[in-house]
Scaffold this active site. Structure first.
Site, short mmCIF file in Angstrom:
data_model
loop_
_atom_site.label_atom_id
_atom_site.label_comp_id
_atom_site.label_asym_id
_atom_site.label_seq_id
_atom_site.Cartn_x
_atom_site.Cartn_y
_atom_site.Cartn_z
N HIS A 182 39.16 47.22 37.59
CA HIS A 182 40.11 48.28 37.30
C HIS A 182 40.44 48.27 35.81
O HIS A 182 40.05 47.35 35.07
CB HIS A 182 41.39 48.11 38.14
CG HIS A 182 42.00 46.76 38.07
ND1 HIS A 182 42.01 45.87 39.13
CD2 HIS A 182 42.63 46.13 37.06
CE1 HIS A 182 42.61 44.76 38.76
NE2 HIS A 182 42.99 44.89 37.52
C1 T46 Z 1 43.83 41.61 35.33
C2 T46 Z 1 43.48 40.42 36.13
C3 T46 Z 1 43.33 39.21 35.28
C4 T46 Z 1 51.54 42.23 42.29
O1 T46 Z 1 52.27 42.50 43.27
N1 T46 Z 1 52.10 41.89 41.09
C5 T46 Z 1 51.35 41.59 39.99
O2 T46 Z 1 51.91 41.29 38.92
C6 T46 Z 1 49.91 41.66 40.10
C7 T46 Z 1 49.02 41.35 38.91
C8 T46 Z 1 49.38 42.00 41.31
N2 T46 Z 1 50.18 42.27 42.39
C9 T46 Z 1 49.55 42.60 43.67
C10 T46 Z 1 48.81 43.91 43.67
C11 T46 Z 1 47.68 43.68 44.65
O3 T46 Z 1 48.12 43.97 45.96
O4 T46 Z 1 48.58 41.60 43.98
C12 T46 Z 1 47.42 42.17 44.56
C13 T46 Z 1 46.18 41.83 43.75
O5 T46 Z 1 46.33 42.44 42.45
P1 T46 Z 1 45.08 42.88 41.58
O6 T46 Z 1 44.07 43.56 42.43
O7 T46 Z 1 45.61 43.64 40.42
O8 T46 Z 1 44.51 41.45 41.09
P2 T46 Z 1 43.31 41.11 40.14
O9 T46 Z 1 43.26 39.64 40.05
O10 T46 Z 1 42.08 41.81 40.57
O11 T46 Z 1 43.72 41.72 38.70
C14 T46 Z 1 44.81 41.20 38.00
C15 T46 Z 1 45.42 42.28 37.11
O12 T46 Z 1 45.78 43.42 37.87
C16 T46 Z 1 44.48 42.73 36.03
O13 T46 Z 1 45.13 43.59 35.12
O14 T46 Z 1 43.46 41.73 34.17
O15 T46 Z 1 44.41 40.11 37.18
#
Ligand code: T46
Length: 141
Positions: free
Chosen positions: A56
């Site tokens: 993303h």
């Molecule tokens: C990035 C990489 C390094 C939350 O509720 N709060 C938060 O602060 C975050 C980051 C996520 N979430 C929830 C949202 C989703 O339901 O946790 C779940 C997984 O999140 P996400 O798909 O965004 O996780 P990653 O590891 O794929 O990505 C994250 C960051 O979004 C992204 O900007 O650089 O970690």
């Protein structure tokens, strides 16, 4: 876009290290070592070695990403060029601006990724479609 291209979108940040016989200490201050006030800190751990994270981009969010322990790869795409970094040194953070697509993989066993973020979590800030992301950045340039 290469790691040495000096782009404003992506760059490695070297953090201070205070070393003595008790070990090493590194610190980060918002608006000094990272170019924004820190509004959120989160970390990834217990990541399976075959997991892929990211996939993303963000509309407004800026972040600095660290490997506090272990290592992983982060692949970046600004809509026109791609580059990748291996993070493995807790003294180095990777600044990633808004409008950069990121994908992370090749996590080592026990790796810990810490992220300093410029904004609170906002689902509406995400581009989760690469096609929509590319359309946005190419349309804006
Ligand atoms: C990035 C990489 C390094 C939350 O509720 N709060 C938060 O602060 C975050 C980051 C996520 N979430 C929830 C949202 C989703 O339901 O946790 C779940 C997984 O999140 P996400 O798909 O965004 O996780 P990653 O590891 O794929 O990505 C994250 C960051 O979004 C992204 O900007 O650089 O970690």
């Amino acid at each position: 876009m290469t790691p040495d291209s000096g782009t404003d979108l992506i760059r490695l940040i070297d953090l201070p290290v205070v070393s003595d016989p008790r070990g090493d200490l590194t610190f980060v201050e918002g608006e000094t070592h990272v170019p924004f006030p820190i509004r959120r800190v989160y970390y990834l751990y217990n990541v399976p070695v075959d997991a892929e994270r990211g996939g993303h981009a963000h509309r407004e969010l800026e972040q600095v990403i660290f490997a506090l322990s272990g290592s992983f790869r982060i692949k970046l795409d600004d809509g026109t060029a791609r580059t990748e970094f291996w993070l493995r040194d807790p003294r180095k953070g990777l600044y990633v601006s808004r409008l950069v697509w990121r994908e992370m993989d090749s996590f080592s066993q026990g790796a810990v990724c810490m992220v300093l973020a410029s904004r609170p979590y906002e689902e509406g800030d995400y581009f989760r479609s690469h096609a929509e992301f590319v359309e946005q950045v190419r349309g804006a340039s």
